[in-house]
Every structure is written in C-alpha cells, then in structure tokens.
Motif scaffolding. Structure first.
Motif, PDB file in Angstrom:
ATOM      1  N   ALA A  50       0.823  -1.212   0.000  1.00  0.00           N
ATOM      2  CA  ALA A  50       0.000   0.000   0.000  1.00  0.00           C
ATOM      3  C   ALA A  50       0.852   1.256   0.000  1.00  0.00           C
ATOM      4  N   LEU A  51       2.164   1.113   0.162  1.00  0.00           N
ATOM      5  CA  LEU A  51       3.058   2.268   0.139  1.00  0.00           C
ATOM      6  C   LEU A  51       3.201   2.849  -1.271  1.00  0.00           C
ATOM      7  N   ILE A  52       2.838   2.075  -2.276  1.00  0.00           N
ATOM      8  CA  ILE A  52       2.905   2.535  -3.663  1.00  0.00           C
ATOM      9  C   ILE A  52       1.489   2.834  -4.156  1.00  0.00           C
ATOM     10  N   VAL A  53       1.333   3.964  -4.820  1.00  0.00           N
ATOM     11  CA  VAL A  53       0.059   4.318  -5.442  1.00  0.00           C
ATOM     12  C   VAL A  53       0.114   3.849  -6.884  1.00  0.00           C
ATOM     13  N   GLY A  54      -0.808   2.967  -7.259  1.00  0.00           N
ATOM     14  CA  GLY A  54      -0.792   2.383  -8.587  1.00  0.00           C
ATOM     15  C   GLY A  54      -1.328   3.315  -9.656  1.00  0.00           C
ATOM     16  N   GLU A  55      -0.984   3.016 -10.910  1.00  0.00           N
ATOM     17  CA  GLU A  55      -1.376   3.895 -12.009  1.00  0.00           C
ATOM     18  C   GLU A  55      -2.879   3.911 -12.229  1.00  0.00           C
ATOM     19  N   GLY A 109      -0.905  10.440 -10.167  1.00  0.00           N
ATOM     20  CA  GLY A 109      -0.120  11.601 -10.593  1.00  0.00           C
ATOM     21  C   GLY A 109       0.417  12.387  -9.423  1.00  0.00           C
ATOM     22  N   ALA A 110      -0.422  12.595  -8.421  1.00  0.00           N
ATOM     23  CA  ALA A 110       0.026  13.319  -7.229  1.00  0.00           C
ATOM     24  C   ALA A 110       1.153  12.564  -6.536  1.00  0.00           C
ATOM     25  N   PHE A 111       1.026  11.245  -6.472  1.00  0.00           N
ATOM     26  CA  PHE A 111       2.070  10.410  -5.849  1.00  0.00           C
ATOM     27  C   PHE A 111       3.404  10.593  -6.552  1.00  0.00           C
ATOM     28  N   LEU A 112       3.415  10.477  -7.879  1.00  0.00           N
ATOM     29  CA  LEU A 112       4.661  10.644  -8.626  1.00  0.00           C
ATOM     30  C   LEU A 112       5.221  12.049  -8.448  1.00  0.00           C
ATOM     31  N   ASN A 113       4.339  13.043  -8.421  1.00  0.00           N
ATOM     32  CA  ASN A 113       4.807  14.416  -8.264  1.00  0.00           C
ATOM     33  C   ASN A 113       5.539  14.603  -6.938  1.00  0.00           C
ATOM     34  N   TRP A 114       4.979  14.053  -5.865  1.00  0.00           N
ATOM     35  CA  TRP A 114       5.647  14.149  -4.562  1.00  0.00           C
ATOM     36  C   TRP A 114       6.967  13.387  -4.568  1.00  0.00           C
ATOM     37  N   MET A 115       7.009  12.234  -5.236  1.00  0.00           N
ATOM     38  CA  MET A 115       8.243  11.446  -5.268  1.00  0.00           C
ATOM     39  C   MET A 115       9.385  12.226  -5.915  1.00  0.00           C
ATOM     40  N   TYR A 116       9.090  12.946  -7.000  1.00  0.00           N
ATOM     41  CA  TYR A 116      10.118  13.736  -7.669  1.00  0.00           C
ATOM     42  C   TYR A 116      10.375  15.064  -6.949  1.00  0.00           C
ATOM     43  N   PHE A 117       9.339  15.645  -6.422  1.00  0.00           N
ATOM     44  CA  PHE A 117       9.423  16.916  -5.688  1.00  0.00           C
ATOM     45  C   PHE A 117      10.369  16.798  -4.495  1.00  0.00           C
ATOM     46  N   GLU A 151       2.651  22.306   3.287  1.00  0.00           N
ATOM     47  CA  GLU A 151       1.759  22.962   4.252  1.00  0.00           C
ATOM     48  C   GLU A 151       0.317  22.923   3.752  1.00  0.00           C
ATOM     49  N   ALA A 152       0.120  23.173   2.468  1.00  0.00           N
ATOM     50  CA  ALA A 152      -1.230  23.158   1.905  1.00  0.00           C
ATOM     51  C   ALA A 152      -1.794  21.746   1.856  1.00  0.00           C
ATOM     52  N   ALA A 153      -0.963  20.781   1.457  1.00  0.00           N
ATOM     53  CA  ALA A 153      -1.437  19.404   1.310  1.00  0.00           C
ATOM     54  C   ALA A 153      -1.843  18.779   2.632  1.00  0.00           C
ATOM     55  N   THR A 154      -1.206  19.205   3.714  1.00  0.00           N
ATOM     56  CA  THR A 154      -1.490  18.612   5.030  1.00  0.00           C
ATOM     57  C   THR A 154      -2.455  19.457   5.858  1.00  0.00           C
ATOM     58  N   ALA A 155      -3.085  20.424   5.236  1.00  0.00           N
ATOM     59  CA  ALA A 155      -4.033  21.272   5.960  1.00  0.00           C
ATOM     60  C   ALA A 155      -5.256  20.492   6.396  1.00  0.00           C
ATOM     61  N   LEU A 169       0.015  12.820   2.481  1.00  0.00           N
ATOM     62  CA  LEU A 169       0.120  13.662   1.292  1.00  0.00           C
ATOM     63  C   LEU A 169      -0.854  13.295   0.181  1.00  0.00           C
ATOM     64  N   CYS A 170      -1.147  12.017   0.004  1.00  0.00           N
ATOM     65  CA  CYS A 170      -1.997  11.625  -1.103  1.00  0.00           C
ATOM     66  C   CYS A 170      -2.614  10.255  -0.858  1.00  0.00           C
ATOM     67  N   ALA A 171      -3.646   9.942  -1.602  1.00  0.00           N
ATOM     68  CA  ALA A 171      -4.286   8.620  -1.634  1.00  0.00           C
ATOM     69  C   ALA A 171      -4.959   8.232  -0.315  1.00  0.00           C
ATOM     70  N   ASP A 172      -5.114   9.174   0.592  1.00  0.00           N
ATOM     71  CA  ASP A 172      -5.784   8.925   1.868  1.00  0.00           C
ATOM     72  C   ASP A 172      -5.114   7.828   2.688  1.00  0.00           C
ATOM     73  N   ARG A 173      -3.794   7.691   2.521  1.00  0.00           N
ATOM     74  CA  ARG A 173      -3.051   6.718   3.323  1.00  0.00           C
ATOM     75  C   ARG A 173      -1.571   7.090   3.338  1.00  0.00           C
ATOM     76  N   PHE A 174      -0.823   6.483   4.232  1.00  0.00           N
ATOM     77  CA  PHE A 174       0.625   6.666   4.274  1.00  0.00           C
ATOM     78  C   PHE A 174       1.239   5.924   3.096  1.00  0.00           C
TER      79      PHE A 174
END
Length: 216
Positions: A79-84, A90-98, A142-146, A151-156
């Motif tokens: 569950a640590l990976i968000v599947g395509e 997209g949000a998951f990949l963006n955070w990974m590169y960010f 800060e915005a994502a965790t408001a 950060l994404c997918a409603d899970r760690f």
C-alpha cells in the motif's frame, strides 16, 4: 539480500525507512560522511562517491526516491505505492520527484555553506537565500497537510517517506523552527510511526557496531 550503503541521517535514510516499513530483509553498511572523502574505497562500488547505493542482485541504484519506488514495486505489492489505476497516481509521482529536486536540493546548499565547507569558504548569504527557497517550496506540503493526515491517496505512502526525509534534514540543519503549523504536526506524526522509529534505531545500532561515527 538487499544491501544498502548509508550515512547517518543522509538521504539514504529514505530507502532505509522504506525497507523497515515493508519489513524486508537487508544488510546496512554504514559509511562516514562524506564517503567520497572519508571512505575512498567506496568509489570502487559507486564512482560518484554518493549515498545511497542499493544493491539488489544485479540491480544497483543511487537515487534515494527512485530506490523507494523500486522497492515498493519490485518487492511489493504494498500500500506504500500508489498504482497507475488510482486517482492519486499523478500526485504520488509528483511528490516522489518533488522530494529531492525541489525540497532537498536547496537544503544541501544550506548544509554545505554552513557546515561542510572550510570556515573561509562558508557563505551565510548563500545559506540564507537557499533556506528561503526551501521554506517557500515547503508551502506545497503545508497546503497538502491542511486537511489530510498524509500527502496523497488517503493513506501513508512512499511519498510521505521521501518528503519526510526532507523534513528530517530540515530539522538537522536548523530549519524546522520555521515550519508552518500543518507541516510541524505532519512531521510529528511521521516520527511517531513504528517504521520510522525502527529505521532510526537501525542506523544507530549499525553505526555503533561498525564503529562509524555520526556526522555532526
């Protein structure tokens, strides 16, 4: 057996944390920081002299966030990976590169020009400028965790691991005092995870057993 070359509290902590979250078997090899200067024999394994280096059979990788993605897909499912097929892919990949390109990069310049360079080459102006860069980019976290625990997918996910390391680095170089309230609370949640606690304990124990001093 997966082998991970690591320096205390360096970006190789990302895959170490991922390994602990996944419960994978691994061998942790500690190096003094910076290894390209203090452990020149390591250059035979990784000509860049950087950490991490992860070896998994014939696979060798040196990019910390990429290693996390690799571990989750090659040694999953998890569950640590968000599947395509998921909406948050997209949000998951963006955070990974960010995590490295946008958040860790400016911090490395703060670290370099406040601690790593000889006294005569240290540059408070460069450190201040790049600290502001980092804190400005941190507004995205800060915005994502408001209104969300993660950060994404409603899970760690691995995205929280790779961004979480950037927050650990910020704390180590004195930037955490400027975290916004959402980031500060998020960082406290991450540090309370069993996987994070195990990873910190693993690097401490390995450093003691292998007689590799922690960097200041």
């Amino acid at each position: 057996m997966i082998t991970l070359y690591h320096c205390h509290a360096a970006r190789s902590f990302r895959p170490l944390w991922m390994l602990e979250e996944m419960g994978l078997a691994y061998e942790l090899k500690m190096l003094p920081f910076p290894p390209r200067v203090l452990a020149r024999e390591y250059l035979a394994l990784n000509p860049l002299g950087t950490i991490p280096l992860m070896i998994d059979g014939e696979t060798r990788m040196t990019e910390s966030s990429g290693i996390c993605h690799y571990l989750g897909t090659r040694h999953g499912p998890t569950a640590l990976i968000v599947g395509e097929g998921e909406a948050a892919y997209g949000a998951f990949l963006n955070w990974m590169y960010f995590s490295d390109a946008t958040l860790t990069f400016p911090q490395t310049l703060v670290l370099r020009y406040t601690q790593l360079e000889p006294e005569e080459r240290r540059n408070p102006q460069v450190a201040t400028d790049y600290a502001k860069w980092f804190l400005g980019r941190l507004r995205a976290v800060e915005a994502a965790t408001a209104k969300a625990e993660t950060l994404c997918a409603d899970r760690f996910t691995a995205a929280d691991i790779v961004i979480g390391y950037a927050l650990r680095l910020a704390e180590n170089i004195g930037l955490a005092r400027d975290f916004g309230p959402n980031v500060a609370a998020y960082w406290q949640r991450l540090q309370a995870r069993d996987g994070y606690i195990r990873a910190v304990a693993a690097e401490t124990l390995a450093g003691e057993q292998q007689k590799v001093a922690r960097r200041v």
